[in-house]
Enzyme design. Structure first.
Site, PDB file in Angstrom:
ATOM      1  N   GLY A   1       0.791  -1.212   0.000  1.00 47.63           N
ATOM      2  CA  GLY A   1       0.000   0.000   0.000  1.00 47.63           C
ATOM      3  C   GLY A   1       0.831   1.272   0.000  1.00 47.63           C
ATOM      4  N   HIS A   2       0.287   2.300   0.634  1.00 45.28           N
ATOM      5  CA  HIS A   2       0.861   3.646   0.620  1.00 45.28           C
ATOM      6  C   HIS A   2       2.212   3.694   1.322  1.00 45.28           C
ATOM      7  CE1 HIS A   2       0.669   7.987   0.268  1.00 45.28           C
ATOM      8  NE2 HIS A   2       0.734   8.162   1.575  1.00 45.28           N
ATOM      9  N   PHE A   3       2.282   3.165   2.547  1.00 44.74           N
ATOM     10  CA  PHE A   3       3.524   3.189   3.328  1.00 44.74           C
ATOM     11  C   PHE A   3       4.350   1.945   3.007  1.00 44.74           C
ATOM     12  CE2 PHE A   3       1.148   6.295   5.846  1.00 44.74           C
ATOM     13  CZ  PHE A   3       2.129   7.246   6.080  1.00 44.74           C
TER      14      PHE A   3
END
Length: 319
Positions: free
Chosen positions: A297-299
């Site tokens: 995902g994002h992180f």
């Protein structure tokens, strides 16, 4: 007699095993004094900027720019992977992490102003040449630094750091776009929920197949700092100002075309905010772009730091 000899041999062997067990086990990997992470603060135009620093002072410099809602803490696992060869510097933006959080009356929370403060930071640190690692909010700040200091930038690593409209996803069902168009109190209140703990958890966990890889202290620290008095109002100011970053996209593209910096895009392909198309788009303006996707995902550093760290290390070594 034979029995006595046998018993003595067994006792001596046992004593030897005990002695060996009591000996210290050698540590397979040692951290030199240069590789150790140092936690420092420097005053930039009256604002104390906290930063993490590691690696040889005479090594090639890499400046790590964090995003929302985190801080240089997001790089805690990456820094040791780079610091045996590179001089790694990771500051906290004003209002984030352990840097000063000046009041909104004394400090204007816009991306241009954050970049101005970071410009003061690189000048105070006497950084002559450096690669830059940009992520999320760190992307528009870092790319502004690139516009102002093209001769200093040796390379760019963008981890879900968007610079193209192709990468923008409408994760808030039009609420953010409405806030960009009209900063009324009604629209401001409509996006306030995105700064609560459920939203912070969403940022870390969406698109991650193995949830046990998400360290709970990351969410806890980010939310603890988010919940400081007046912090959400500051974050709302920045979110409204994000529209100015999109307006700057053409200038970023012009910079890529003119200077052709080497770019490595390391992208969590399941990011709910910035689509993989945003990574591929860098190739349109800069043929020196390499794109790598990771199933997360994002992180992305929370789950894939070993792969990303290796790719970044190799990229920096070839600048």
């Amino acid at each position: 007699m034979k029995r006595l000899v046998l018993i003595t041999a067994v006792l001596l062997a046992a004593a030897g095993q005990k002695a060996r067990a009591q000996q210290p086990v050698p540590v397979p990997i040692s951290i030199t004094s240069e590789q150790a992470v140092h936690y420092r603060t420097i005053n930039v135009n009256g604002i104390n900027i906290f930063y993490r620093e590691a690696g040889p002072k005479n090594g090639p410099v890499i400046l790590l720019m964090h995003g929302f809602p985190t801080s240089s803490f997001m790089f805690r696992n990456l820094i040791p992977m780079l610091s045996n060869k590179f001089h790694v510097i990771a500051p906290d933006l004003p209002g984030f992490g352990f840097s000063d959080f000046p009041s909104r009356e004394k400090y204007q929370y816009t991306f241009e102003n954050l970049a101005n403060t970071m410009q003061g930071f690189i000048e105070q640190m006497s950084l002559k040449h450096f690669a830059i690692y940009i992520f999320d909010y760190g992307a528009p700040v870092g790319l502004r630094l690139a516009l102002h200091n093209p001769e200093k930038i040796t390379g760019i690593i963008t981890q879900n750091g968007n610079a193209y409209k192709e990468g923008l996803l409408d994760w808030a069902n039009g609420l953010v776009q409405a806030f960009w168009a009209d900063g009324s109190q009604k629209n401001r209140d409509a996006v306030r929920k995105f700064f609560l703990v459920d939203a912070t958890n969403f940022q870390y966990r969406h698109g991650v197949s193995d949830q046990t890889l998400i360290a709970p202290e990351t969410v806890l620290l980010d939310q603890h700092l988010m919940d400081r008095p007046d912090n959400i109002e500051m974050q709302l100011d920045l979110l409204r100002d994000y529209r100015t970053n999109i307006e700057l996209y053409p200038r970023f593209h012009e910079y890529f075309r003119k200077y052709k910096p080497k770019i490595l895009a390391v992208w969590g392909s399941n990011d709910p905010y910035f689509a993989p198309a945003g990574a591929e788009a860098y190739k349109k303006d800069d043929s020196n772009t390499t794109v790598k996707f990771y199933n997360t995902g994002h992180f992305a550093l929370e789950t894939n730091v070993n792969e990303i760290g290796t790719d970044v290390y190799n990229f920096l070594s070839n600048l």
